[in-house]
Design an enzyme around this catalytic site. Structure first.
Site, short mmCIF file in Angstrom:
data_model
loop_
_atom_site.label_atom_id
_atom_site.label_comp_id
_atom_site.label_asym_id
_atom_site.label_seq_id
_atom_site.Cartn_x
_atom_site.Cartn_y
_atom_site.Cartn_z
N ARG A 1 -41.98 21.10 26.98
CA ARG A 1 -42.23 22.25 27.31
C ARG A 1 -42.81 23.45 26.26
O ARG A 1 -43.48 24.40 26.71
CB ARG A 1 -40.95 23.19 27.99
CG ARG A 1 -41.18 24.39 29.10
CD ARG A 1 -40.34 24.63 29.90
NE ARG A 1 -39.08 25.19 29.63
CZ ARG A 1 -38.21 25.18 30.36
NH1 ARG A 1 -38.13 25.14 31.66
NH2 ARG A 1 -37.08 25.95 29.82
N PRO B 1 -34.63 19.47 17.15
CA PRO B 1 -33.90 19.30 18.31
C PRO B 1 -32.50 19.52 18.20
O PRO B 1 -32.08 19.59 16.93
CB PRO B 1 -34.17 17.81 18.48
CG PRO B 1 -34.56 17.33 17.09
CD PRO B 1 -35.43 18.32 16.58
N ALA B 2 -31.70 19.48 19.13
CA ALA B 2 -30.15 19.77 18.69
C ALA B 2 -29.79 18.34 18.20
O ALA B 2 -30.15 17.41 18.47
CB ALA B 2 -29.59 19.74 20.41
N GLU C 1 -35.82 31.52 25.73
CA GLU C 1 -35.30 30.99 26.86
C GLU C 1 -33.81 30.73 26.74
O GLU C 1 -33.36 29.68 26.27
CB GLU C 1 -36.05 29.37 27.30
CG GLU C 1 -37.41 29.63 27.68
CD GLU C 1 -37.82 30.56 28.89
OE1 GLU C 1 -38.88 30.85 29.07
OE2 GLU C 1 -36.78 30.88 29.71
N CYS D 1 -29.50 25.97 32.32
CA CYS D 1 -29.28 27.32 32.50
C CYS D 1 -29.58 28.09 33.94
O CYS D 1 -29.34 29.12 33.98
CB CYS D 1 -30.24 27.91 31.29
SG CYS D 1 -32.04 27.56 31.76
N1 LIG Z 1 -32.73 29.47 29.52
C1 LIG Z 1 -33.03 28.18 29.16
O1 LIG Z 1 -34.06 27.83 29.34
C2 LIG Z 1 -31.92 27.45 28.49
C3 LIG Z 1 -30.75 28.18 28.15
N2 LIG Z 1 -29.73 27.04 27.66
C4 LIG Z 1 -28.50 27.46 27.12
O2 LIG Z 1 -28.09 27.30 25.99
C5 LIG Z 1 -26.71 26.85 25.93
C6 LIG Z 1 -26.37 25.23 25.95
O3 LIG Z 1 -27.35 24.69 25.03
P1 LIG Z 1 -26.86 24.68 23.33
O4 LIG Z 1 -27.84 23.61 22.77
O5 LIG Z 1 -25.46 24.37 23.34
O6 LIG Z 1 -27.21 26.18 22.80
P2 LIG Z 1 -27.06 26.32 21.33
O7 LIG Z 1 -27.67 27.65 21.79
O8 LIG Z 1 -25.86 26.29 20.72
O9 LIG Z 1 -28.26 25.47 20.58
C7 LIG Z 1 -29.63 25.47 21.03
C8 LIG Z 1 -30.45 25.07 19.84
O10 LIG Z 1 -30.39 26.04 18.78
C9 LIG Z 1 -29.68 25.38 17.61
N3 LIG Z 1 -28.95 26.48 16.92
C10 LIG Z 1 -27.75 26.43 17.06
N4 LIG Z 1 -27.30 27.55 16.17
C11 LIG Z 1 -28.52 28.08 15.70
C12 LIG Z 1 -28.60 28.87 14.64
N5 LIG Z 1 -27.65 29.68 14.13
N6 LIG Z 1 -29.83 29.02 14.17
C13 LIG Z 1 -30.91 28.43 14.38
N7 LIG Z 1 -30.75 27.39 15.46
C14 LIG Z 1 -29.36 27.37 15.88
C15 LIG Z 1 -28.95 24.01 18.09
O11 LIG Z 1 -28.89 23.36 16.96
C16 LIG Z 1 -29.95 23.79 19.20
O12 LIG Z 1 -30.94 22.84 18.69
C17 LIG Z 1 -26.25 27.37 27.27
O13 LIG Z 1 -25.76 28.71 27.08
C18 LIG Z 1 -27.42 27.51 28.10
O14 LIG Z 1 -27.53 28.27 29.21
C19 LIG Z 1 -29.88 25.86 27.33
C20 LIG Z 1 -31.03 25.21 28.04
C21 LIG Z 1 -32.30 25.95 28.53
O1 LIG Z 2 -35.30 23.29 34.91
C1 LIG Z 2 -35.28 23.37 33.80
O2 LIG Z 2 -36.23 23.72 33.03
C2 LIG Z 2 -33.66 23.55 33.15
O3 LIG Z 2 -33.19 24.27 33.98
C3 LIG Z 2 -33.92 23.29 31.91
S1 LIG Z 2 -32.99 24.38 30.92
O4 LIG Z 2 -33.56 25.60 30.96
O5 LIG Z 2 -31.57 24.27 31.78
O6 LIG Z 2 -32.90 23.87 29.82
#
Ligand SMILES: NC(=O)C1=CN([C@@H]2O[C@H](COP(=O)(O)OP(=O)(O)OC[C@H]3O[C@@H](n4cnc5c(N)ncnc54)[C@H](O)[C@@H]3O)[C@@H](O)[C@H]2O)C=CC1
Ligand SMILES: O=C(O)[C@H](O)CS(=O)(=O)O
Length: 457
Positions: free
Chosen positions: A139, A155-156, A230, A264
Site C-alpha cells: 500500500r 518492516p516490523a 495510518e 486497526c
Molecule cells: N491505521 C492503520 O492503518 C494501522 C494502524 N496500526 C496500529 O499499530 C498498532 C499495532 O501495530 P504495531 O506494529 O505494534 O505498531 P508499532 O507502532 O509499535 O510499530 C509499527 C512500526 O513502527 C516501528 N516502530 C516502533 N517504534 C518506532 C520508533 N520509535 N521509531 C520508528 N519506528 C518505530 C515498528 O518497528 C513497526 O515497523 C496498533 O495500535 C494498530 O492500531 C496497525 C496497522 C494499521
Molecule cells: O484493511 C486494512 O487495510 C487493514 O485494516 C490493515 S491495517 O490498517 O489494520 O493495518
C-alpha cells in the site's frame, strides 16, 4: 541477525540481518542515486513493472500466504486474502502511474498561461506494522514507485520475511537496483530517525500505533518532511433496532475477527439498540463460540496474537472490565498449545469508560453496550480521540447514511463488515492519522505540485 519466530508455536521461521544506522544511510544512498533515472522513467514503463509485480504476487500467492502464516500467525484464509488484497495495490497503481495528473490554464486577468505538473517527491521512507505485513508494504511501495519516487522500507521486526519476499518479486519484475531497499532491524528508532534526519528523505509514510506516529511527526517537523500517517483505531459497530440481525451478526464476525482482531479497522466497541441487544448477542455469540482457534497448520480460523505481551495486554483490559461489572456471555475454546492464543470473547455490560471502549483492543474481544436514541448514540460513539473506521447496520438505508455521516471517522461500512479496498481512500481523522492511502489520493502522497507561470501577451 534477527530470529523470526512463529507466534503459533514459537518455532524458528527464519533469520534476517539486524540492520544498523549505517545500513539505514546506505539504503538512502542507493535510493538517492537511483532516483533521477527512476523519476525520468516513462510512466508506462513504471506501470508495466508494477503490473508484472501484481502478476508475480498472484503466481506466488500460496508461497507468500504460507510465509505470512508462519511469521504473523494468521489463518490461511486471512493470509490468502491478504496476498490478494496486497497484490491489488500493485494493479491499482499500475493503472494510476500513467495518469500523474497536471493542468494547463489561463490566469483570470489574462496575459498569463499556467502549467501545473505533479512531480515525484524524492526518496520515501516507508515504515510498516506486523499485522498486515504484505498489504501495508504494498500500500506504500506501489504508489511511491508509481509516482516515480524511490524508497527505503523498514518492516516490523516480527514480520520481515514478507517484505523481503515482495522486494524480490519487484526485482524479478524489473525494478532497477536502488529503487527499493528493505532494511530489517530491531533498532526501529535508530534506523527511522536516521532517515528523518537525512535531507534526501522527503516523505515518510507510517502505519502503526498512534504513540509511534506522534513521535515520528515530531521528528519529521525538524525538516518539514511530508508525512502520511495510518495510526490506531477504535471502530464502533452500530446495530439499530430495525437492522437485519442475522446480517449484522455475520458482518460482526468479519469486522471483529478478521486477522484475529489485530487490525486497526477492527470493530472495537459494539453499540446495539436496547430493543435487540439480547437477540444480537445470542446470534453473534453462538458464532463466536464456534470459532476454531489454533495454528494455521491445523486449519484454524483464528490464530495467535503476535506476542505474549499482546496476550498479557488483552487479558489485563478484560479483567479490568470484568471487575467493573462486565460479564462474559460467549467464548470460544483455546488449544492447549505453546502459542500466544487468546480466546475469542463476547462481553456485555461493559462500562463506556472501560479501557475496552476507550483504547484499541487489537485482539479477539467484542464488548457490547446498548443505546436508545440516535442522539445519545452519536455522542457516545464520537467521544473518542480515534476516528479511523466504523460500521452501521440498519434496516433503512437513509438512517444508516445519516448515522454514518454523523460519525467522526474516515471510513464507514454500511451493512458490511469490511471497508478495505485499494480503490477507496483509506485513512482516519483525529488521532487515527493524516492522509489517505489507496485510490487516487494515495498517489498524491508521493507527489509535489509545481506550476509554471508563463508570460502570454
Ligand atoms: N491505521 C492503520 O492503518 C494501522 C494502524 N496500526 C496500529 O499499530 C498498532 C499495532 O501495530 P504495531 O506494529 O505494534 O505498531 P508499532 O507502532 O509499535 O510499530 C509499527 C512500526 O513502527 C516501528 N516502530 C516502533 N517504534 C518506532 C520508533 N520509535 N521509531 C520508528 N519506528 C518505530 C515498528 O518497528 C513497526 O515497523 C496498533 O495500535 C494498530 O492500531 C496497525 C496497522 C494499521
Ligand atoms: O484493511 C486494512 O487495510 C487493514 O485494516 C490493515 S491495517 O490498517 O489494520 O493495518
Amino acid at each position: 541477525m534477527i530470529t523470526v519466530l512463529n507466534p503459533a508455536d514459537l518455532t524458528v521461521v527464519g533469520e534476517v540481518p539486524n540492520g544498523t544506522t549505517a545500513d539505514a544511510v546506505k539504503a538512502v544512498d542507493a535510493a538517492a542515486n537511483a532516483f533521477p533515472a527512476w523519476a525520468r522513467t516513462a510512466p508506462r514503463t513504471r506501470s508495466e513493472i508494477l503490473h508484472k509485480t501484481f502478476e508475480l504476487m498472484l503466481r506466488d500467492r500460496e508461497k507468500l500466504a504460507e510465509l505470512i502464516c508462519r511469521e504473523n500467525g494468521k489463518s490461511r484464509a486471512d493470509a490468502l486474502a491478504e496476498v490478494g488484497y496486497a497484490a491489488e495495490f500493485f494493479r491499482w497503481y499500475a493503472e494510476e502511474a500513467v495518469r500523474p495528473g497536471g493542468d494547463y490554464g489561463s490566469a483570470p486577468a489574462g496575459g498569463v498561461r499556467t502549467i501545473v505538473t505533479a512531480k515525484p517527491i524524492g526518496v520515501a521512507a516507508l515504515v510498516t506494522p506486523w499485522n498486515f505485513p504484505a498489504a501495508m508494504a504494498t500500500r506504500k511501495i506501489a504508489p511511491a514507485l508509481a509516482a516515480g519516487c524511490t524508497a527505503v522500507l523498514k518492516p516490523a521486526a516480527e514480520t520481515p520475511l514478507t517484505a523481503l519476499a515482495i522486494a524480490e518479486l519487484l526485482t524479478e519484475a524489473g525494478v532497477p537496483a536502488g529503487v527499493l531497499t528493505v532494511v530489517t532491524t530491531t533498532d526501529a528508532a535508530g534506523v527511522v530517525s536516521t532517515w528523518l534526519a537525512d535531507s534526501r528523505v522527503r516523505v515518510i509514510s507510517f502505519t502503526g500505533s498512534t504513540p509511534v506516529g506522534k513521535a515520528l511527526l515530531r521528528q519529521a517537523a525538524d525538516r518539514v518532511v511530508v508525512t502520511a500517517m495510518e495510526l490506531g483505531g477504535n471502530a464502533p459497530f452500530i446495530v439499530t433496532e430495525d437492522a437485519d440481525l442475522e446480517q449484522a451478526a455475520a458482518g460482526a464476525m468479519i469486522a471483529k475477527f478478521r486477522n484475529g482482531g489485530q487490525a486497526c479497522t477492527a470493530a472495537n466497541r459494539f453499540y446495539v439498540h436496547a430493543d435487540v441487544a439480547d437477540r444480537f448477542t445470542e446470534l453473534f455469540g453462538r458464532e463466536v463460540e464456534k470459532l476454531a482457534v489454533g495454528p494455521y497448520s491445523a486449519g484454524a480460523q483464528i490464530g495467535p496474537l503476535i506476542s505474549d505481551s499482546a496476550v498479557q495486554r488483552v487479558t489485563k483490559v478484560v479483567d479490568e472490565a470484568l471487575a467493573s461489572g462486565a460479564r462474559v456471555t460467549h467464548q470460544a475454546a483455546v488449544p492447549a498449545a505453546a502459542g500466544h492464543f487468546y480466546a475469542p470473547t463476547v462481553l456485555r455490560d461493559v462500562p463506556d469508560d472501560s479501557t475496552l471502549f476507550t483504547e484499541e483492543i487489537f485482539g479477539p474481544v467484542a464488548s457490547i453496550a446498548t443505546w436508545s436514541t440516535d442522539d445519545e448514540l452519536i455522542a457516545r460513539v464520537n467521544d473518542s480521540e480515534y476516528g479511523l473506521a466504523g460500521y452501521v447496520y440498519a434496516g433503512e438505508l437513509g438512517r444508516a447514511i445519516r448515522i454514518s455521516e454523523s460519525l467522526d471517522v474516515g471510513m464507514v461500512g454500511i451493512n458490511r463488515g469490511l471497508v478495505s479496498d485499494p480503490s477507496a481512500p483509506f485513512g482516519g481523522v483525529k488521532q487515527s492519522g493524516l492522509g489517505r492511502e489507496g485510490a487516487r489520493a494515495g498517489l498524491h502522497e508521493y507527489q509535489e505540485t509545481q506550476y509554471l507561470s508563463i508570460d502570454w501577451p
